[in-house]
Design a protein around this motif. Structure first.
Motif, PDB file in Angstrom:
ATOM      1  N   LEU A 410      44.043  49.437  29.431  1.00  0.00           N
ATOM      2  CA  LEU A 410      43.315  48.893  30.646  1.00  0.00           C
ATOM      3  C   LEU A 410      43.012  49.972  31.521  1.00  0.00           C
ATOM      4  O   LEU A 410      43.731  50.710  31.965  1.00  0.00           O
ATOM      5  CB  LEU A 410      44.276  48.018  31.246  1.00  0.00           C
ATOM      6  N   ARG A 411      41.632  50.040  32.001  1.00  0.00           N
ATOM      7  CA  ARG A 411      41.203  51.304  32.728  1.00  0.00           C
ATOM      8  C   ARG A 411      41.703  51.228  34.007  1.00  0.00           C
ATOM      9  O   ARG A 411      42.106  52.029  34.890  1.00  0.00           O
ATOM     10  CB  ARG A 411      39.785  51.205  32.825  1.00  0.00           C
ATOM     11  N   SER A 412      41.723  49.602  34.496  1.00  0.00           N
ATOM     12  CA  SER A 412      42.242  49.511  36.062  1.00  0.00           C
ATOM     13  C   SER A 412      43.675  49.189  35.924  1.00  0.00           C
ATOM     14  O   SER A 412      44.258  48.509  36.713  1.00  0.00           O
ATOM     15  CB  SER A 412      41.549  48.289  36.383  1.00  0.00           C
ATOM     16  N   GLU A 413      44.606  49.775  35.034  1.00  0.00           N
ATOM     17  CA  GLU A 413      46.042  49.675  34.961  1.00  0.00           C
ATOM     18  C   GLU A 413      46.647  49.928  36.542  1.00  0.00           C
ATOM     19  O   GLU A 413      47.538  49.175  36.774  1.00  0.00           O
ATOM     20  CB  GLU A 413      46.519  50.669  33.917  1.00  0.00           C
ATOM     21  N   ALA A 415      45.530  49.546  39.281  1.00  0.00           N
ATOM     22  CA  ALA A 415      45.377  48.455  40.020  1.00  0.00           C
ATOM     23  C   ALA A 415      46.083  47.250  39.774  1.00  0.00           C
ATOM     24  O   ALA A 415      46.711  46.687  40.698  1.00  0.00           O
ATOM     25  CB  ALA A 415      43.805  47.938  39.824  1.00  0.00           C
ATOM     26  N   ILE A 416      46.392  47.056  38.343  1.00  0.00           N
ATOM     27  CA  ILE A 416      47.220  45.859  37.989  1.00  0.00           C
ATOM     28  C   ILE A 416      48.635  46.218  38.415  1.00  0.00           C
ATOM     29  O   ILE A 416      49.538  45.429  38.971  1.00  0.00           O
ATOM     30  CB  ILE A 416      47.368  45.695  36.531  1.00  0.00           C
ATOM     31  N   SER A 418      49.620  47.914  41.033  1.00  0.00           N
ATOM     32  CA  SER A 418      49.784  47.898  42.465  1.00  0.00           C
ATOM     33  C   SER A 418      49.541  46.460  42.972  1.00  0.00           C
ATOM     34  O   SER A 418      50.405  45.717  43.905  1.00  0.00           O
ATOM     35  CB  SER A 418      48.644  48.526  43.242  1.00  0.00           C
ATOM     36  N   GLN A 419      48.838  45.604  41.917  1.00  0.00           N
ATOM     37  CA  GLN A 419      48.893  44.000  42.176  1.00  0.00           C
ATOM     38  C   GLN A 419      50.334  43.481  42.037  1.00  0.00           C
ATOM     39  O   GLN A 419      50.955  42.549  42.862  1.00  0.00           O
ATOM     40  CB  GLN A 419      47.932  43.454  41.203  1.00  0.00           C
ATOM     41  N   GLU A 420      51.013  43.970  41.051  1.00  0.00           N
ATOM     42  CA  GLU A 420      52.339  43.462  40.554  1.00  0.00           C
ATOM     43  C   GLU A 420      53.460  43.971  41.546  1.00  0.00           C
ATOM     44  O   GLU A 420      54.137  43.114  42.047  1.00  0.00           O
ATOM     45  CB  GLU A 420      52.844  44.022  39.364  1.00  0.00           C
ATOM     46  N   GLY A 422      52.776  44.299  44.846  1.00  0.00           N
ATOM     47  CA  GLY A 422      52.646  43.551  45.903  1.00  0.00           C
ATOM     48  C   GLY A 422      53.081  42.055  45.914  1.00  0.00           C
ATOM     49  O   GLY A 422      53.270  41.515  46.779  1.00  0.00           O
ATOM     50  N   LEU A 423      53.587  41.817  44.657  1.00  0.00           N
ATOM     51  CA  LEU A 423      54.084  40.608  44.626  1.00  0.00           C
ATOM     52  C   LEU A 423      55.515  40.309  45.057  1.00  0.00           C
ATOM     53  O   LEU A 423      56.551  41.121  44.497  1.00  0.00           O
ATOM     54  CB  LEU A 423      53.864  40.025  43.200  1.00  0.00           C
TER      55      LEU A 423
END
Lengths: 423, 375, 283
Positions: A410-413, A415-416, A418-420, A422-423
């Motif tokens: 995943l190129r946007s790894e 991003a993912i 940081s998304q996690e 944030g949870l």
């Protein structure tokens, strides 16, 4: 050579052993007629309830009309075998066969044609189907009558016992198909209603069917059904073999259907209609499809039921009893095939068996007092039914195991991540 | 799966028939016209007979209305089809029967003060019986709600429905036991004498027993008057409670949004129980009125009127109180007229056919709020 | 499906082929309420187009008309040169428009894998009778379908959640799964209805990256409704602004930010001057 999964082996093997054990018990007279009947009733109930579970448990359509299709199947099959056994006529068989074939073909043809029309409302479609089936039904009736004599002659060439079994087998299948076609016609406009209203409309169908059966000799013109006095003289040929065979077929078909893309489409309708539509699922189509398949099972079971006692009475198809399959599937676990089968046998054993036999002297009338109390206690203790969502391995869908994360994909790894975070 | 790409700009005949749904509507219109034609023909053939049927239908309709309100209110507040409601109606009929036949409840005032005019003592006696029936039914409903429904408030809706069916079975078959209501048909004893009047073009007069009914007149009895007055009074009382009192306001709030109502400090459990009780009280009154009109009580008597009232509630739009009344009046007429002019055994089927047709036109009933799910 | 891909003669002569989606004079009336009035915009192929506006402006109604949930009262929706106005939602999906929902609408009690496999259903490749008999064709196609779904989910980094029930996923993963499910249908136009709703700034940034990523990877045109201005202004190339069912502005993020009517729609009449002041202060 294809490898057969272990779960299938266990299931088919277990079913075979169970069948043979029960059959031996019956053959050696160890299982008396009473328990034999209860086992057969349980199996019949399992078939009806599996049909309802498909409609309500898996497709989410709250139907109280299952009992109507059961009744239609029962009376249809009974009439066919009655005519054969008592009048030596294959008229019933041929007429129903022709009606089922003609209208079935017409429905299939019209479906391909009507699906081309944009936003055709269900009621208009219903009118078209109704007109077509009425006209074709009449034509089929005449053709069926004409075919009566030659077919009867051909069947009489067979040994009488074999001929009866042949007629019975086709009667049961045709009963299912007739119920399925009627459910299609009825379901077409009704399935557009919201869930509770759909339930009420199908309850209406049950009551209308019961009223028609009460007056089957006067209003419908079937003298042999004898209306509210009850139909007698139906050959008692539903053996343990037949009910078990049809039960296994029903289970396997249900399971195969559910564990396929079509089954998932059916489930998606229950989960969220709007999302299902947005994912390209033709929701109306799957609603009616499931309703038709469920009703087919009901008609099948009705055909089997009619030949257990050799006696049919409209009171059996009373709307109060129409809650029985609903009770069975909720009791067994909504949306669980395993639970439904267990629930159906438990229902037959408890209501028809234990409560008839084991209530103390002088308390026979307490049967229906104890039954609702059991039901209440059961519902209060386990509102989701005995099996909940559990399935035996044979029925359960096989999912591949979870895969480990392959982060580089995943190129946007980042991003993912940081998304996690944030949870 | 192919898609026809006709442009929407010029509606052809084909478009009109298929796309605007005129084929389906046409079917309904044909059915409706047939029914209308049947009614008009019957009316013209014998206007007095027709009027007589309408009066009978009105009497039935008001009883149904009282039962239907219980269904509609309970559904409105907890979204439960309370199948046991018809059996509460049956209990109401039996309570009034025992009150009259065994305890002579309707005679208490005339026993205390024999000099009062009989019309007064009879009225008070009848009202007392009704009040007792209503109270006991309310108590019964409260018990049922607390034992059978409340624990399932957060369970799937179907569990509560199955429980309701269980309760219904229980009330029926427990009632059928020998030491309860017995499994027999019992003749009901009315708390007052029947007086019958006739009305025709010449005027109104009392019908003395043994007299022949004058040609071309419609008859009605004090049963009709009592049912209409009692029903209208109860409906007005209900309307007052729901619209004007604090409890009524709380009921409406709970029906609208249970969670928010609770946050606003409303005791939702109590309001739900109260709704069940009001519905049951009305059913109790209906049970008595029904037994007065058709003087026979038995343990199964709640099923068919309960079902009809339920149909009425759905027809009017379940959850709507005026809808239930209108639906019940329609059901009353439909039942009596179809029994008189179409076919007596088919009347239950006709009631449901009407329901299905109305639902096809208005999917949430006559007064039901259309549900639009947001995507 | 075959007929659907051929443009109608009328549409072909007017619709410029480079536009993936074209909305023409689209209106929707609910009872007496005009929810959408003469809405017009077009989205070029490969664009990232934003649709914004205050609450109740009619954005979701536009979405619902494009995806066929509502039939427009008047006007046309042209997709890749085909007039799709008033088609049923499932046909529109099959033609290549997929969407997500404002309040996530997953198939809650099904597994993550099944959520994606349902999206493959229109291209299942076997018939119902194949499924009832579980014959060879079923086995092959079903295996293929499952493998494809697993692979697809691993693109979204959900391959370790295959068997999880959708409702048990954390919120961010539910959003991701919903987008994945929409993309599994292999659309050329993706509609996202407030994808950043309920997300904190970190999550929004991740979402913006995800949107960029899927656009390139799947060669998508994207139409986006969003309330978070940071997201819209950050990723959209063109923005249409709606208020009271009408389009009040259309342009680049820069143009929209300086548009008087837009500022008034969001902050109330007379606020344009105020916001000018505010901006100057900030600078």
């Amino acid at each position: 050579m294809k490898k057969i999964p272990r779960s299938s082996l266990i299931f088919y093997g277990g079913a075979l052993v169970f069948f043979i054990v029960v059959q031996l018990l019956i053959s050696f007279g160890l299982l008396n007629a009473f328990w034999n009947t209860i086992l057969r009733l349980g199996a019949v109930m399992a078939i009806v309830s599996l049909g309802l579970n498909l409609i309500y448990g898996f497709n989410g359509q709250f139907s109280l009309g299952q009992w109507a299709f059961y009744a239609i199947g029962a009376y249809c099959a009974a009439d066919i075998t009655y005519r054969w056994a008592n009048l030596g006529s294959a008229g019933g068989l041929m007429v129903v066969l022709m009606i089922v074939l003609f209208t079935g073909a017409a429905i299939l043809f019209l479906r391909t044609q009507l699906s081309k029309i944009r936003r055709l409302d269900a009621l208009s479609a219903f009118s078209i189907y109704l007109l077509t089936t009425l006209i074709l039904g009449y034509v089929a009736l005449q053709i069926g009558k004409a075919l009566d004599a030659p077919v009867a002659a051909a069947l009489k060439a067979l040994p009488p016992a074999v001929a009866l079994q042949v007629v019975f087998f086709f009667a049961v299948i045709l009963a299912g198909m007739l119920a399925a076609e009627i459910s299609f016609l009825f379901g077409l406009p009704i399935l557009t209603l919201g869930s509770d209203y759909f339930g009420i409309a199908t309850l209406g169908l049950t009551i209308i069917t019961k009223v028609l059966l009460d007056n089957s000799d006067t209003l419908l013109g079937f003298a042999e059904m004898k209306g509210a006095r009850g139909m007698i003289g139906i050959p008692k040929i539903t053996t343990w073999f037949w009910v078990f065979l049809f039960l296994i077929i029903t289970i396997v078909v249900t399971r195969n259907l559910l564990n396929s893309s079509y089954g998932r489409a059916i489930l998606s309708v229950r989960e969220d209609e709007i999302a299902a539509k947005a994912m390209g699922i033709d929701v109306a189509n799957y609603k009616i499809l499931t309703f038709v398949i469920g009703s087919f099972f009901a008609g099948l079971a009705g055909g089997l039921y009619a030949h257990i006692n050799g006696f049919l009475h409209p009171d059996t198809f009373n709307f109060i009893k129409s809650f029985d399959p609903m009770i069975v599937i909720v009791f067994g676990g909504l949306g669980s095939v395993t639970g439904t089968i267990a629930g159906a046998f438990a229902w037959a054993l408890v209501l028809e068996g234990f409560l008839r036999l084991f209530l103390p002297e002088g308390f026979e009338t307490w049967r229906f007092v104890v039954y609702p109390l059991l039901l209440l206690i059961m519902m209060l203790l386990k509102p989701s039914g005995i099996f909940g969502g559990y399935e035996i391995p044979f029925i359960r869908a096989v999912l591949p195991p979870n895969q480990p994360k392959r982060a580089e994909d995943l190129r946007s790894e980042d991003a993912i991540q940081s998304q996690e975070a944030g949870l | 799966m192919s898609v026809s790409s006709t442009t929407a700009n010029r509606p052809s005949l084909y478009d009109l028939i298929i796309k605007r749904g005129w084929l389906g509507k046409g079917l309904l219109i044909v059915v409706g016209l047939l029914a209308l034609w049947k009614i008009v023909v019957s009316l013209l053939a014998n206007p007095t007979l027709f009027l007589q049927q309408v009066i009978n239908g009105l009497q039935l309709g008001f009883v149904y209305a009282l039962i239907a309100l219980g269904y509609t209110m309970v559904y409105g507040i907890v979204r439960l089809i309370n199948f046991a409601h018809g059996d509460v109606f049956m209990v109401g009929a039996f309570v009034s029967f025992y009150g009259i036949a065994r305890f002579q409840l309707h005679n208490w005032l005339s026993n205390l003060a024999p000099n009062l005019p009989p019309i007064l003592t009879q009225a008070v006696g009848t009202l007392s019986v009704m009040a007792v029936a209503m109270a006991i039914c309310a108590l019964l409903a409260f018990t049922i709600e607390r034992i059978a429904y409340k624990p399932l408030r957060n369970a799937p809706r179907i569990s509560a429905l199955i429980t309701a069916i269980g309760v219904s079975f229980f009330l029926e078959y427990f009632g059928a036991l020998k030491f309860v209501f017995t499994p027999n048909f019992i003749t009901y004893k009315r708390p007052f004498e029947i007086t019958t009047w006739f009305v025709n073009t010449k005027g109104i007069g009392q019908l003395i027993q043994g007299d022949t009914i004058p040609e071309g007149s419609v008859i009605f009895s004090n049963i009709f008057i009592i049912i209409v007055i009692a029903s209208v009074a109860l409906l007005m009382a209900l309307n007052y409670i729901v619209q004007k009192t604090r409890v009524g306001k709380a009921m409406r709030a709970v029906a609208y949004d249970k969670q928010t109502a609770r946050l606003m400090g409303i005791n939702t459990d109590w309001i739900i129980s109260f709704t069940f009780m009001i519905g049951a009280a009305l059913a109790g009154a209906a049970g008595m009125l029904y037994a007065v009109a058709f003087p026979q009580v038995f343990f199964w008597m709640g099923i068919i009127p309960g079902l009809k009232a339920f149909v009425a509630a759905v027809l009017g739009g379940i959850g709507s109180i005026p809808g239930a009344v209108i639906g019940a009046l329609i059901m009353g007429q439909a039942e009596v007229l179809s029994a008189a002019y179409i076919s007596t055994p088919m009347r239950d089927a006709i009631a449901f056919s009407i329901l299905i047709i109305v639902l096809l036109i208005r999917p949430t009933g006559i007064f039901g709020e259309p549900s639009r799910e947001k995507a | 499906m075959s007929a659907a891909n051929q443009p109608t003669p009328k549409a072909a002569e007017t619709a410029a082929p480079e536009n993936t989606l074209e909305i023409r004079k689209l209106s929707k009336v609910f009872g007496g309420l005009r929810a959408v009035n003469n809405m017009e915009f077009s989205i070029p192929k490969g664009a990232l187009f934003g649709l914004i506006g205050p609450n109740g402006a009619g954005k979701t109604t536009v979405f619902n008309m494009i995806t066929g949930v509502y039939e427009p009262t008047s006007g046309d929706v042209i997709f890749n040169g085909t007039n799709i106005t008033g088609l049923e939602p499932h046909l529109i999906n099959q033609m290549g428009i997929a969407r997500t929902f404002q309040n996530i609408r997953l198939f809650q009690s099904l597994s993550v894998l099944d959520n994606v496999r349902i999206a493959y259903h229109p291209h299942a490749g076997y018939s119902m009778s194949d499924s009832i008999f579980h014959n060879h064709k079923y086995e092959v196609k079903e295996k293929e379908l499952t493998e494809r779904a697993v692979e697809f989910l691993s693109v979204f980094n959900l391959q370790d959640r295959l068997r999880e029930t959708a409702k048990n996923l954390p919120y961010g993963e539910q959003r991701r799964l919903e987008i994945a499910r929409a993309l599994a249908a292999n659309p050329s136009l993706l509609l996202l209805d407030e994808p950043a709703a309920g997300m904190n700034p970190n999550e929004s940034v991740a979402l913006m990256d995800l949107i960029h990523f899927i656009r390139e990877r799947f060669n998508l045109t994207i139409l986006l409704i969003e309330h978070q201005m940071r997201v819209v202004m950050g990723i959209c190339e063109t923005i249409a602004v709606m208020d009271f069912g009408e389009r009040i502005a259309l342009g680049t993020p820069q143009e929209i930010q300086n548009d008087q009517r837009v500022i008034e729609a969001y902050l109330g009449p007379g606020s344009a001057a105020l916001s000018e002041k505010f901006k100057r202060k900030k600078n």
